[in-house]
Design a protein around this motif. Structure first.
Motif, PDB file in Angstrom:
ATOM      1  N   VAL A  89      18.690   8.842   7.972  1.00 24.12           N
ATOM      2  CA  VAL A  89      18.536   8.409   9.365  1.00 24.12           C
ATOM      3  C   VAL A  89      19.885   8.237  10.026  1.00 24.12           C
ATOM      4  O   VAL A  89      20.070   8.549  11.199  1.00 24.12           O
ATOM      5  CB  VAL A  89      17.730   7.093   9.414  1.00 24.12           C
ATOM      6  CG1 VAL A  89      17.582   6.616  10.851  1.00 24.12           C
ATOM      7  CG2 VAL A  89      16.350   7.300   8.789  1.00 24.12           C
ATOM      8  N   ILE A  92      11.098   5.643  17.555  1.00 30.56           N
ATOM      9  CA  ILE A  92      10.363   6.780  18.114  1.00 30.56           C
ATOM     10  C   ILE A  92      10.303   6.692  19.631  1.00 30.56           C
ATOM     11  O   ILE A  92      10.474   7.695  20.337  1.00 30.56           O
ATOM     12  CB  ILE A  92       8.946   6.837  17.503  1.00 30.56           C
ATOM     13  CG1 ILE A  92       9.030   7.145  16.001  1.00 30.56           C
ATOM     14  CG2 ILE A  92       8.093   7.883  18.214  1.00 30.56           C
ATOM     15  CD1 ILE A  92       7.711   7.001  15.283  1.00 30.56           C
ATOM     16  N   ASN A 132       4.833  12.190  15.834  1.00 36.42           N
ATOM     17  CA  ASN A 132       6.161  12.181  16.446  1.00 36.42           C
ATOM     18  C   ASN A 132       6.417  13.448  17.243  1.00 36.42           C
ATOM     19  O   ASN A 132       6.865  13.403  18.400  1.00 36.42           O
ATOM     20  CB  ASN A 132       7.239  12.027  15.366  1.00 36.42           C
ATOM     21  CG  ASN A 132       7.218  10.657  14.710  1.00 36.42           C
ATOM     22  OD1 ASN A 132       6.497   9.758  15.156  1.00 36.42           O
ATOM     23  ND2 ASN A 132       7.985  10.502  13.653  1.00 36.42           N
ATOM     24  N   LEU A 138      12.124  10.801  11.619  1.00 32.06           N
ATOM     25  CA  LEU A 138      12.361   9.455  12.133  1.00 32.06           C
ATOM     26  C   LEU A 138      11.497   8.402  11.467  1.00 32.06           C
ATOM     27  O   LEU A 138      11.586   7.232  11.810  1.00 32.06           O
ATOM     28  CB  LEU A 138      12.122   9.428  13.651  1.00 32.06           C
ATOM     29  CG  LEU A 138      13.056  10.300  14.485  1.00 32.06           C
ATOM     30  CD1 LEU A 138      12.657  10.245  15.947  1.00 32.06           C
ATOM     31  CD2 LEU A 138      14.501   9.864  14.311  1.00 32.06           C
ATOM     32  N   GLY A 139      10.656   8.800  10.528  1.00 26.15           N
ATOM     33  CA  GLY A 139       9.734   7.850   9.915  1.00 26.15           C
ATOM     34  C   GLY A 139       8.397   7.854  10.630  1.00 26.15           C
ATOM     35  O   GLY A 139       8.238   8.395  11.728  1.00 26.15           O
ATOM     36  N   GLY A 140       7.426   7.214  10.025  1.00 26.08           N
ATOM     37  CA  GLY A 140       6.090   7.202  10.599  1.00 26.08           C
ATOM     38  C   GLY A 140       5.396   8.537  10.375  1.00 26.08           C
ATOM     39  O   GLY A 140       5.715   9.290   9.451  1.00 26.08           O
ATOM     40  N   ASN A 159      10.362   1.482  13.127  1.00 20.16           N
ATOM     41  CA  ASN A 159      10.039   2.890  13.352  1.00 20.16           C
ATOM     42  C   ASN A 159       9.485   3.150  14.738  1.00 20.16           C
ATOM     43  O   ASN A 159       9.825   4.140  15.389  1.00 20.16           O
ATOM     44  CB  ASN A 159       9.030   3.365  12.293  1.00 20.16           C
ATOM     45  CG  ASN A 159       9.652   3.523  10.921  1.00 20.16           C
ATOM     46  OD1 ASN A 159      10.862   3.697  10.812  1.00 20.16           O
ATOM     47  ND2 ASN A 159       8.849   3.439   9.883  1.00 20.16           N
ATOM     48  N   GLN A 211      16.585   0.308  11.116  1.00 21.88           N
ATOM     49  CA  GLN A 211      15.823   1.434  10.602  1.00 21.88           C
ATOM     50  C   GLN A 211      14.379   1.066  10.287  1.00 21.88           C
ATOM     51  O   GLN A 211      13.522   1.953  10.187  1.00 21.88           O
ATOM     52  CB  GLN A 211      16.501   1.989   9.342  1.00 21.88           C
ATOM     53  CG  GLN A 211      17.891   2.541   9.600  1.00 21.88           C
ATOM     54  CD  GLN A 211      18.520   3.135   8.352  1.00 21.88           C
ATOM     55  OE1 GLN A 211      17.857   3.313   7.344  1.00 21.88           O
ATOM     56  NE2 GLN A 211      19.805   3.423   8.422  1.00 21.88           N
ATOM     57  N   ASP A 212      14.089  -0.207  10.118  1.00 21.32           N
ATOM     58  CA  ASP A 212      12.722  -0.628   9.819  1.00 21.32           C
ATOM     59  C   ASP A 212      11.827  -0.604  11.049  1.00 21.32           C
ATOM     60  O   ASP A 212      10.605  -0.635  10.928  1.00 21.32           O
ATOM     61  CB  ASP A 212      12.723  -2.036   9.218  1.00 21.32           C
ATOM     62  CG  ASP A 212      13.442  -2.080   7.869  1.00 21.32           C
ATOM     63  OD1 ASP A 212      13.478  -1.022   7.209  1.00 21.32           O
ATOM     64  OD2 ASP A 212      13.947  -3.148   7.502  1.00 21.32           O
TER      65      ASP A 212
END
Length: 573
Positions: free
Chosen positions: A496, A432, A378, A371-373, A428, A425-426
């Protein structure tokens, strides 16, 4: 005091189940990689950046469609892709763009991996990339298949040989097979040992759930059974912590396996449950366990097995007359779960909830690292969010009822899955948080359905109902890894976006389950039923199954048996 010690000792080992179930999210990571080259490199070029080694280029790598240009000491210039390499026919100067002729070669010299985050994974150990990538994608589904088979096998063995022996064997097996995984010599031995590890992990979780339920009193049974899942969630948190600290897969596996070693050393002191001993007519052994419980709990007048058995036998004898003797020994099959429209509709709805809960649980968990980060944070949060979820589930079940708790949380999980689709999507952090909320809501439904299923069906088919629902649950856990892994197959969809697609699929199924749950009866405060006739009449009076069923036990005898725990809890078959 006795029950508390037995409970916490048993559920402590449930952490190891959560550990091994989710261990592959970091163990089977595929880092950035390119084809190897034949010789020593003198210079490396990536777009407008140059370096003396490929290790300096990995921080600039942004897409699998990129390639790296290297010049060897012998003057040859190679373009390195992920699954192929090209040799430039003209090697006059080193430039990133080249329009001349090139000769394409396979990756016969192996692969070069980015080891800035993970020093070693099973993917890098055995080159599970390119044409062997599908082998890496089979690691988690094969584990979940072992979970399915283990639940069936050890659930049946626990009924035949006892809970104590299965707990001994499966807890020791988790440690032995967990360590053995770290020392496997090739991919196939790795998968086989992990398959065996999955079987004993699933077997322990199934039998431990039954074991603690049979020891815990009536008032604490809901909380105790629900919080077995809480210790499983703590195991997920341990995976995130160890993954952050240890970056070599076999060392990572060893640390995960020794996390619950203290239980393995003392589990042999756990007693057999009086439930099972009485069912096997081992009355003296049951009395010894009861006397031990009495001494620990400082009870001056412990229950006498002889008195309890006499009450039960008298009640059973008075209830059996005429044709009911034959019906009481009738073997019921899974077809009895579809004996009429009301029971059939109830079964389909319950199966859908089991499948959706398991699918959503593992899709949210396995996809959290994509999911990013920070992927470690996460996964830690995905495990941590379950702890308050089970507390709220217990409170709501006792205050609002089973159905009235299940419906809103299923619908809420569906709405959250749809909401995730519209988050940029930016963002994050927002993604989450939404993922955690989805895991929270589906976790409530997943934990609740165990108890709700047992209350919806009568004694004569309760084992079949819970067992068949559990099988649907295992099917969901097998399907979930494929849902997550398909993002690498559907190349026309972004990473994503593919994760969102399957969360939307979970949302649709959760919404359908929530709507169908409205038609289920409420079971809060209602006695357990003994016949299909009684079960059909819960909440409504409709035409029931036309069959002869054994009479219910008298209220006094049932109360006496339940106080002691004579009502045998069926294992997860």
């Amino acid at each position: 005091r006795f029950q508390a010690c037995v409970y916490f000792a048993s559920v402590f080992q449930a952490m190891s189940c959560g550990i091994h179930y989710l261990a592959s999210v970091f163990m089977a990571v595929t880092p950035n990689f390119v084809c190897g080259f034949p010789g020593n490199v003198s210079s490396v070029l990536f777009h407008n950046s140059s370096a003396s080694s490929i290790e300096d280029i990995w921080t600039l790598w942004t897409s699998t469609e990129n390639y790296i240009v290297v010049q060897l000491e012998n003057g040859e210039i190679w373009e390195l892709d992920q699954c192929s390499r090209s040799k430039r026919e003209v090697s006059l100067d080193l430039a990133y763009e080249y329009k001349g002729n090139k000769s394409v070669f396979p990756c016969s010299d192996g692969f070069l991996y980015d080891d800035t985050k993970w020093k070693s994974t099973v993917v890098t150990q055995w080159d599970l990339v390119c044409d062997r990538e599908w082998l890496a994608k089979l690691i988690q589904p094969m584990f979940m298949l072992g979970v399915l088979i283990g639940a069936v096998i050890f659930g049946d063995i626990a009924d035949r040989l006892g809970r104590q022996r299965v707990i001994w064997f499966t807890s020791a097996g988790q440690f032995v097979f967990g360590i053995a995984v770290a020392f496997t010599f090739d991919y196939y031995s790795f998968v086989i040992v992990r398959f065996l590890l999955a079987m004993v992990s699933s077997g322990y979780l199934v039998v431990a759930f039954v074991y603690v339920t049979e020891f815990v009193g009536i008032k604490a049974r809901t909380w105790a059974s629900m919080h077995v899942h809480a210790f499983f969630a703590m195991g997920i948190m341990v995976v995130a912590l160890v993954g952050f600290l240890v970056r070599t897969w076999w060392v990572y596996q060893i640390f995960l396996s020794i996390a619950t070693l203290p239980f393995v050393l003392c589990c042999w002191r756990l007693p057999e449950t009086p439930f099972w001993l009485l069912s096997e007519e081992r009355y003296e052994d049951a009395q010894k366990v009861i006397d031990t419980m009495a001494r620990w709990n400082k009870v001056s007048t412990p229950c006498k097995v002889s008195e309890l058995c006499s009450v039960q036998q008298d009640d059973l004898a008075s209830g059996r007359t005429g044709d009911n003797d034959m019906s009481s020994t009738k073997k019921h099959t899974i077809l009895d779960l579809f004996c009429n429209w009301q029971i059939a509709r109830r079964t389909i709805t319950v199966w859908l909830i089991w499948f959706t809960g398991s699918l959503g649980y593992y899709v949210f968990s396995l996809s959290s690292v994509s999911l990013g980060g920070n992927e470690y944070l996460n996964l830690f949060l995905i495990g941590a969010v379950e702890l308050p979820c089970y507390i709220i589930a217990c409170l709501a079940m006792d205050k609002l009822g089973r159905r009235n708790t299940l419906i809103p949380f299923l619908i809420l999980s569906a709405l959250i899955c749809v909401l995730i689709m519209f988050i940029p999507q930016d963002f994050n952090i927002l993604i989450i948080l939404a993922n955690m909320a989805g895991k929270f809501s589906i976790g409530v439904a997943f934990g609740l359905i165990y108890l709700y299923t047992a209350e919806l069906y009568p004694t004569i088919v309760r084992s079949l109902a819970v067992g068949s629902g559990s099988m649907m649950c295992r099917v969901g856990s097998v399907v979930a890894p494929f849902c997550v892994y398909l993002r690498s197959v559907w190349i026309f969809m972004p990473l994503v976006a593919t994760v969102y697609f399957f969360q939307l699929l979970v949302g649709i199924m959760a919404l359908l389950s929530g709507i169908l749950t409205i038609m289920l009866p409420e079971t809060l405060g209602k006695p357990l039923t003994n016949t299909l006739v009684e079960a059909t009449g819960i909440g409504r009076n409709k035409k029931s199954c036309q069959e002869k069923t054994p009479p219910a036990h008298s209220g006094a005898a049932l109360e006496k048996i339940e106080m002691f725990g004579q009502e045998r809890v069926s294992t997860d078959k």
